[in-house]
Design a protein around this motif. Structure first.
Motif, short mmCIF file in Angstrom:
data_model
loop_
_atom_site.label_atom_id
_atom_site.label_comp_id
_atom_site.label_asym_id
_atom_site.label_seq_id
_atom_site.Cartn_x
_atom_site.Cartn_y
_atom_site.Cartn_z
N ASP A 125 4.12 63.03 0.54
CA ASP A 125 3.86 63.12 -0.97
C ASP A 125 2.33 63.27 -0.99
O ASP A 125 1.60 62.25 -1.64
CB ASP A 125 4.39 61.84 -1.59
CG ASP A 125 4.07 61.87 -3.16
OD1 ASP A 125 3.93 62.88 -3.45
OD2 ASP A 125 4.17 60.71 -3.32
N PHE A 126 1.93 64.48 -0.99
CA PHE A 126 0.33 64.77 -0.96
C PHE A 126 -0.25 64.45 -2.16
O PHE A 126 -1.55 64.11 -2.08
CB PHE A 126 0.08 65.99 -0.20
CG PHE A 126 -1.24 66.44 0.32
CD1 PHE A 126 -1.60 65.81 1.68
CD2 PHE A 126 -2.32 66.94 -0.15
CE1 PHE A 126 -2.79 65.67 2.29
CE2 PHE A 126 -3.29 67.22 0.28
CZ PHE A 126 -3.64 66.45 1.45
N ASN A 127 0.54 64.94 -3.15
CA ASN A 127 -0.15 64.58 -4.53
C ASN A 127 0.28 63.50 -5.26
O ASN A 127 0.00 63.15 -6.39
CB ASN A 127 0.50 65.88 -5.57
CG ASN A 127 1.87 66.06 -5.71
OD1 ASN A 127 2.45 65.10 -5.29
ND2 ASN A 127 2.15 67.10 -6.15
N THR B 214 7.52 62.23 -5.22
CA THR B 214 8.43 62.98 -4.45
C THR B 214 7.79 64.03 -3.65
O THR B 214 6.47 64.20 -3.65
CB THR B 214 9.11 63.91 -5.82
OG1 THR B 214 8.17 64.76 -6.30
CG2 THR B 214 10.07 63.21 -6.87
N VAL B 215 8.63 64.24 -2.54
CA VAL B 215 8.02 65.13 -1.49
C VAL B 215 8.71 66.55 -1.78
O VAL B 215 9.74 66.66 -1.79
CB VAL B 215 8.45 64.74 -0.06
CG1 VAL B 215 8.18 65.52 0.94
CG2 VAL B 215 7.93 63.29 0.14
CA CA Z 1 4.61 64.81 -4.33
#
Ligand code: CA
Ligand code: CA
Ligand code: CA
Length: 348
Positions: free
Chosen positions: A325-327, A331-332
């Motif tokens: 979930d980089f941001n 959510t991925v």
């Molecule tokens: Ca995300």
């Protein structure tokens, strides 16, 4: 020169300003004994009477090389466990040991006399042990005094120096000292922390590199967005009244560890500056500031950004690993991929 109250105050002020930078007044023993001596030319008195040093010497002065009448040397075969005891006529407050190393190399037929590991035992007038500082170390082949700080101790009437190891693994049948002196407190010093890179789920260690007489206090600080340096506490790193995704351990120790559990909020920690205020009984200093970089694209936390990070991230995306979930929107999805790709291109 007439000494007036004003000149005394001015001198006191100057001393205050210079504290930590100025050479402190050294404390010299009044008498000494030793468990062994080579001969009347190499007695322990040679290590406290200033022989081999200039008048009014300081720790920065070099001791002359080994010669009759200027060193303490032990008898043949008497090294490890032998000791010298330095006595004071009045009780002293001591926080450091100045040791002029044996200078027999290249002069004596059996070189390598230098003591490289030793204990100091501080006692009061009744012989009771006030403090023991075991396994202190010194380097051989140094002509000026080596400074060995220890915890400030009051009421000291004697200091016993016990030999534990000599140069080249105890090879020489002799050991000893060129000269010794003491100080009431060795000023605090700190090499300061280095800049650090950390991965989003890793940690960064900041080391104050402090030295000086104990006890030494540490207080780590971070530079808040407000421009103020704020004291850190162990736990979640709080800046400008808001929690970050970082944690702090050792906030009041010589080494602070900044840990990251960041799926979001990295930007509040990335590029942040940290420093340490270090104090001891004779002063305090503030270290340099170190910058912490959170290397977002180092997904596998191996210290570099390469294709393996890309593979691991894509695998995390497929399996909906929360770390993907980089941001940080919980959510991925493809938007995380886009943000990761930008970070990956940027490297560290
Ligand atoms: Ca995300
Ligand atoms: Ca001497
Ligand atoms: Ca990596």
């Amino acid at each position: 020169m007439m000494i007036t109250l004003r000149s005394v105050c001015a001198a006191a002020l100057a001393l205050t300003i210079l504290a930590g930078a100025a050479e402190a007044q050294i404390i010299r023993p009044d008498s000494a004994t030793a468990t062994t001596q080579f001969s009347s030319g190499y007695v322990i008195a040679n290590a406290i009477n200033g022989t081999g040093l200039p008048a009014n010497f300081s720790p920065a002065d070099a001791h002359e090389t080994y010669a009759f009448g200027n060193h303490w040397t032990t008898a043949n075969g008497r090294t490890i466990g032998e000791s010298a005891t330095f006595n004071f006529n009045t009780p002293q407050t001591l926080g450091g040991f100045y040791m002029w190393q044996h200078r027999s190399n290249g002069v004596a037929s059996n070189p390598y006399y230098a003591v490289v590991r030793f204990d100091l035992v501080l006692r009061d007038g009744g012989g009771a042990v006030l403090a023991t500082f075991p396994n202190l170390t010194a380097l051989p082949n140094i002509a000026t005094a080596q400074t060995i700080p220890f915890a400030v101790t009051s009421g000291v009437r004697s200091v016993q120096f016990i030999v534990r190891e000599t140069q080249n693994n105890n090879v020489s049948p002799y050991t000893g000292l060129a000269e010794v002196a003491f100080d009431d407190c060795i000023a605090v010093g700190a090499s300061g922390p280095s800049d650090r890179f950390a991965c989003p789920s890793g940690e960064a260690t900041l080391d104050a590199g402090s030295s000086g007489s104990g006890p030494i206090q540490h207080q780590w600080q971070a530079l808040a967005d407000s421009g103020d340096w704020v004291d850190l506490s162990d736990g979640v790193l709080v800046l400008d009244g808001a929690a970050t995704c970082a944690t702090v351990t050792g906030a009041r120790g010589p080494t602070a560890v900044i840990g990251f559990a960041c799926t979001s909020g990295r930007e509040r920690v990335n590029g942040r500056q940290f420093r340490c205020v270090v104090g001891n009984p004779c002063g305090s200093i503030t270290t340099r500031a170190a910058t912490l970089h959170v290397c977002a694209a180092d997904f596998n936390c191996d210290g570099s950004v390469d294709f393996f990070d890309y593979l691991d991230f894509v695998a995390g995306l497929d399996s909906e690993d929360p770390r993907a979930d980089f941001n940080g929107d919980e959510t991925v999805d493809f938007f995380d991929y886009l943000d990761f790709a930008v970070a990956f291109d940027g490297g560290c």
